[in-house]
Design an enzyme around this catalytic site. Structure first.
Site, mmCIF file in Angstrom:
data_model
loop_
_atom_site.group_PDB
_atom_site.id
_atom_site.type_symbol
_atom_site.label_atom_id
_atom_site.label_comp_id
_atom_site.label_asym_id
_atom_site.label_seq_id
_atom_site.Cartn_x
_atom_site.Cartn_y
_atom_site.Cartn_z
ATOM 1 N N HIS A 87 -7.542 0.495 -4.347
ATOM 2 C CA HIS A 87 -8.361 1.296 -3.428
ATOM 3 C C HIS A 87 -8.787 2.517 -4.220
ATOM 4 C CE1 HIS A 87 -6.483 -0.051 0.694
ATOM 5 N NE2 HIS A 87 -7.143 -1.025 0.089
ATOM 6 N N ASP B 291 -12.751 3.323 -0.640
ATOM 7 C CA ASP B 291 -11.949 3.533 0.558
ATOM 8 C C ASP B 291 -12.701 4.495 1.446
ATOM 9 O OD1 ASP B 291 -9.858 3.170 2.260
ATOM 10 O OD2 ASP B 291 -8.318 3.849 0.891
ATOM 11 N N HIS B 292 -12.002 5.057 2.404
ATOM 12 C CA HIS B 292 -12.637 5.910 3.410
ATOM 13 C C HIS B 292 -13.851 6.643 2.864
ATOM 14 C CE1 HIS B 292 -8.253 6.438 4.845
ATOM 15 N NE2 HIS B 292 -8.701 5.217 5.034
ATOM 16 N N CYS C 81 -3.648 2.850 -4.341
ATOM 17 C CA CYS C 81 -4.631 3.622 -3.580
ATOM 18 C C CYS C 81 -4.692 5.047 -4.124
ATOM 19 C CB CYS C 81 -4.250 3.621 -2.101
ATOM 20 S SG CYS C 81 -5.379 4.620 -1.117
ATOM 21 N N TYR D 262 -14.872 4.576 8.069
ATOM 22 C CA TYR D 262 -15.353 3.241 7.706
ATOM 23 C C TYR D 262 -16.811 2.987 8.058
ATOM 24 C CZ TYR D 262 -10.771 1.912 6.092
ATOM 25 O OH TYR D 262 -9.616 1.829 5.361
ATOM 26 N N HIS E 22 0.858 -1.195 0.000
ATOM 27 C CA HIS E 22 0.000 0.000 0.000
ATOM 28 C C HIS E 22 0.891 1.241 0.000
ATOM 29 C CE1 HIS E 22 -2.807 3.033 1.499
ATOM 30 N NE2 HIS E 22 -3.788 2.208 1.203
HETATM 31 C C1 DNO Z 1 -6.530 3.139 5.518
HETATM 32 C C2 DNO Z 1 -6.012 1.985 4.843
HETATM 33 C C3 DNO Z 1 -4.633 1.662 5.358
HETATM 34 C C4 DNO Z 1 -4.159 0.358 4.784
HETATM 35 C C5 DNO Z 1 -2.763 -0.010 5.171
HETATM 36 C C6 DNO Z 1 -2.311 -1.185 4.397
HETATM 37 O O1 DNO Z 1 -7.659 3.218 5.788
HETATM 38 O O2 DNO Z 1 -6.038 2.125 3.496
HETATM 39 O O3 DNO Z 1 -4.665 1.585 6.743
HETATM 40 O O4 DNO Z 1 -5.005 -0.652 5.239
HETATM 41 O O5 DNO Z 1 -1.881 1.017 4.962
HETATM 42 O O6 DNO Z 1 -1.341 -1.868 5.095
#
Ligand code: DNO
Length: 361
Positions: free
Chosen positions: A271, A316-317, A244, A330, A206
């Site tokens: 992501h 993602d978020h 991401c 989340y 990531h």
């Molecule tokens: C945030 C996530 C990160 C991700 C880590 C992967 O919400 O995208 O915490 O899980 O960086 O190891």
């Protein structure tokens, strides 16, 4: 594109598997054993328990996020070999239950970093926010001292009970340069990727979030050039990227569409989320819609479609909407909305491609 939804586990998430299975097009959870400390081997009975819970909801467990990397591995300490041995055994166990992708990161001390977990947007929803001046050019030891003196002053990740631990880690990282971190990452990959290859699991690093050094700590998975360097450290389809868009997108110089094209065959996991970057470098997480932020989500989904992406993706978020009480970033609602937006873009791309095939001579 196979759609997943991050789930933190029974009793550890406000979102339920029954809710997740009702989001259109979601086929799996993106999961981890969040109660196992970094560096420890994951117990098989706990892995199987998640597998069984997901199966009851008709969801797969193909993607794990994350198997966290112990700081001693990032620091290159002699004790790293024991932690790497545990990591390998965890990969082998995850292969036994059919896991296909493991996401991890190589950020020293902190994972994603924000200064405010519930900053209000214009529409009254709240979202994760990063205020540059609160973090950059700040001496971490000075910050520890200030927080110790004034308990009203704190930041996510800097809770008073973590301060001693943080101080020790900052001391350990003094003198650790980006080049040291690259060397330690190369060592880790040379040990891990052969095991992943044998097990048929794709490792997917990531990017650093935000994609630049913080509190004087080195960060290296930050840009297209560095991702290129990363992939060359160990040239194998099993050494890949979790691309991401939100992490990389916090730096407007990052061209995510170009990265998708360049690294097409090395992205097992995507992501997809938006951020709005302000002129002073602060950023806030917005809805997934392209117009709401500064990341070209429509262009990104089109690029995935253009490369014939068959890997895994997740929204993602999200923002916190409609009074939802949830883990920061989340909740259910905004990520579910995000998924529908991503599918809308994807299905539109499918239609266009089908039309073009028809009119092609
Ligand atoms: C945030 C996530 C990160 C991700 C880590 C992967 O919400 O995208 O915490 O899980 O960086 O190891």
């Amino acid at each position: 594109m196979q759609m997943g939804f991050r789930w933190f586990g029974e009793g550890n998430d406000t979102v339920t598997l029954d809710q997740i299975r009702q989001i259109p097009g979601v086929t799996g959870i993106v999961w981890a054993l969040h109660d196992v400390p970094a560096g420890e081997e994951w117990p098989m009975d706990k892995i199987e328990a998640v597998r069984d819970q997901a199966a009851r909801a008709g969801l797969n467990i193909d993607v794990v996020e994350s198997v966290n990397v112990h700081e001693d591995i990032k620091l290159g300490r002699p004790s790293r070999d024991g932690y790497i041995a545990n990591y390998k055994r965890t990969i082998e166990k995850l292969a036994q239950v059919g896991v296909k992708v493991i996401c991890y990161n190589f950020m020293p001390v902190f994972d994603w970093l924000r200064t405010d977990l519930r900053k209000e947007l214009e529409d009254g929803s709240t979202a994760l926010f990063y205020e540059k001046s609160k973090i950059e050019d700040i001496d971490p030891f000075e910050l520890v001292r200030r927080i110790n003196e004034n308990s009203a002053l704190t930041m996510p990740g800097w809770e008073p009970e973590r301060l001693a631990h943080l101080t020790a880690l900052f001391e350990a990282y003094q003198g650790v340069t980006q080049e040291h971190l690259w060397d330690n990452l190369r060592y880790f990959l040379s040990e891990i990727v052969p095991v992943a290859e044998r097990c048929g699991i794709k490792m997917a690093i990531h990017p650093d979030d935000p994609p630049w050094p913080v509190f004087g700590l080195p960060r290296i998975i930050t840009s297209q050039a560095n991702l290129r360097r990363f992939l060359k450290l160990y040239d194998s389809p099993y050494n890949g990227i979790t691309l991401c868009s939100g992490s990389l997108g916090a730096n407007p110089d990052n061209d995510i569409v170009a990265m998708i094209h360049e690294f097409a065959d090395r992205i097992p996991f995507a992501h997809i989320r938006n951020v709005r970057v302000y002129e002073n470098g602060d950023f806030i997480e917005t809805s997934h819609r392209t117009q709401d932020g500064t990341v070209d989500i429509a262009g990104i989904v089109q690029a995935y479609h253009d490369i014939g992406f068959t890997g895994y993706a997740r929204p993602d978020h999200g923002r916190h909407l409609w009074g939802e009480q949830c883990r920061p970033g989340y909740g259910l609602y905004d990520r579910a909305l995000g998924i529908m937006y991503l599918w809308g873009l994807w299905d539109g791309a499918e239609r266009r491609a089908a039309r073009e095939r028809k009119v092609a001579p």
